[in-house]
Design a protein around this motif. Structure first.
Motif, PDB file in Angstrom:
ATOM      1  N   ALA A  75       0.834  -1.207   0.000  1.00  0.00           N
ATOM      2  CA  ALA A  75       0.000   0.000   0.000  1.00  0.00           C
ATOM      3  C   ALA A  75       0.868   1.256   0.000  1.00  0.00           C
ATOM      4  O   ALA A  75       1.914   1.295   0.640  1.00  0.00           O
ATOM      5  CB  ALA A  75      -0.923   0.010   1.222  1.00  0.00           C
ATOM      6  N   VAL A  76       0.405   2.271  -0.703  1.00  0.00           N
ATOM      7  CA  VAL A  76       1.089   3.564  -0.713  1.00  0.00           C
ATOM      8  C   VAL A  76       0.269   4.624   0.037  1.00  0.00           C
ATOM      9  O   VAL A  76       0.754   5.720   0.301  1.00  0.00           O
ATOM     10  CB  VAL A  76       1.391   4.054  -2.154  1.00  0.00           C
ATOM     11  CG1 VAL A  76       2.350   3.105  -2.843  1.00  0.00           C
ATOM     12  CG2 VAL A  76       0.113   4.230  -2.966  1.00  0.00           C
ATOM     13  N   ARG A  77      -0.966   4.266   0.390  1.00  0.00           N
ATOM     14  CA  ARG A  77      -1.840   5.183   1.129  1.00  0.00           C
ATOM     15  C   ARG A  77      -2.769   4.353   2.006  1.00  0.00           C
ATOM     16  O   ARG A  77      -3.182   3.270   1.618  1.00  0.00           O
ATOM     17  CB  ARG A  77      -2.638   6.039   0.155  1.00  0.00           C
ATOM     18  CG  ARG A  77      -3.562   7.043   0.817  1.00  0.00           C
ATOM     19  CD  ARG A  77      -4.109   8.072  -0.165  1.00  0.00           C
ATOM     20  NE  ARG A  77      -3.096   8.985  -0.651  1.00  0.00           N
ATOM     21  CZ  ARG A  77      -2.593  10.025   0.025  1.00  0.00           C
ATOM     22  NH1 ARG A  77      -3.027  10.269   1.237  1.00  0.00           N
ATOM     23  NH2 ARG A  77      -1.682  10.798  -0.494  1.00  0.00           N
ATOM     24  N   VAL A  78      -3.090   4.896   3.175  1.00  0.00           N
ATOM     25  CA  VAL A  78      -4.044   4.260   4.090  1.00  0.00           C
ATOM     26  C   VAL A  78      -5.169   5.255   4.364  1.00  0.00           C
ATOM     27  O   VAL A  78      -4.916   6.439   4.598  1.00  0.00           O
ATOM     28  CB  VAL A  78      -3.372   3.826   5.418  1.00  0.00           C
ATOM     29  CG1 VAL A  78      -4.402   3.228   6.371  1.00  0.00           C
ATOM     30  CG2 VAL A  78      -2.250   2.830   5.147  1.00  0.00           C
ATOM     31  N   HIS A  79      -6.392   4.756   4.322  1.00  0.00           N
ATOM     32  CA  HIS A  79      -7.592   5.569   4.556  1.00  0.00           C
ATOM     33  C   HIS A  79      -8.308   5.086   5.815  1.00  0.00           C
ATOM     34  O   HIS A  79      -8.163   3.937   6.208  1.00  0.00           O
ATOM     35  CB  HIS A  79      -8.566   5.430   3.376  1.00  0.00           C
ATOM     36  CG  HIS A  79      -7.979   5.783   2.066  1.00  0.00           C
ATOM     37  ND1 HIS A  79      -7.944   7.064   1.599  1.00  0.00           N
ATOM     38  CD2 HIS A  79      -7.374   5.016   1.125  1.00  0.00           C
ATOM     39  CE1 HIS A  79      -7.362   7.082   0.411  1.00  0.00           C
ATOM     40  NE2 HIS A  79      -7.003   5.853   0.102  1.00  0.00           N
ATOM     41  N   LEU A  80      -9.123   5.954   6.388  1.00  0.00           N
ATOM     42  CA  LEU A  80     -10.005   5.573   7.487  1.00  0.00           C
ATOM     43  C   LEU A  80     -11.153   6.546   7.554  1.00  0.00           C
ATOM     44  O   LEU A  80     -11.083   7.647   7.004  1.00  0.00           O
ATOM     45  CB  LEU A  80      -9.255   5.534   8.826  1.00  0.00           C
ATOM     46  CG  LEU A  80      -8.702   6.835   9.410  1.00  0.00           C
ATOM     47  CD1 LEU A  80      -9.758   7.592  10.226  1.00  0.00           C
ATOM     48  CD2 LEU A  80      -7.526   6.521  10.309  1.00  0.00           C
TER      49      LEU A  80
END
Length: 158
Positions: free
Chosen positions: A108-113
């Motif tokens: 992953a290059v980005r994490v969302h929440l």
């Protein structure tokens, strides 16, 4: 005056750990906001590709957990909770750091929440580098039918 925990043990969780997850959720999530998941929801998502569960233990006691998933080059922190007795002692930040490291390892290059507007966990997320990037009106449905907005956050992994 609170004391800092000496040791937070992070372990990979499985369906066999859902009793501990439910125990933490029952103590951590106020039912008014509709944020806790059911056992069926947890079992359903755990069986999906790219999903992982991390448990935090302190002296063998369930102190918190995080549930996440990675799809292609993005990841999402689906659910995180710290038992009230262990808040502000490093459990939540240890879980977030672990999820970020695991997401990076999974490509992953980005994490969302997403988090309910007004939830104190926003401090934790901002403190670990997440920035607000959106909002969903009426996303959460509380026990009594009330609706609450969700705020979206993300972090780029380097």
């Amino acid at each position: 005056m609170s004391t800092r925990l000496h040791m937070v043990e992070l372990v990979t969780g499985t369906a066999a750990d859902l009793g501990a997850v439910e125990q933490v959720m029952a103590s951590a999530f106020d039912p008014r906001f509709g944020e806790a998941w059911t056992r069926s929801q947890l079992l359903g998502i755990l069986g999906m590709p790219g999903v992982w569960l991390t448990l935090a233990r302190v002296d063998g006691e369930a102190a918190g957990f995080a549930l996440a998933r990675a799809i292609v080059d993005e990841a999402e922190l689906l659910l995180l909770a710290t038992a009230p007795a262990f808040r502000r002692q490093g459990v939540g930040s240890a879980l977030v750091r672990s999820i970020l490291a695991d997401a990076r390892e999974r490509g992953a290059v980005r994490v969302h929440l997403e988090v309910r507007a007004g939830n104190n966990a926003v401090e934790l997320y901002r403190g670990t580098g997440f920035a607000k990037c959106g909002e969903r009106r009426g996303y959460y449905r509380g026990k009594g039918g009330q609706v609450y907005d969700a705020h979206s956050y993300s972090i780029a992994l380097s």
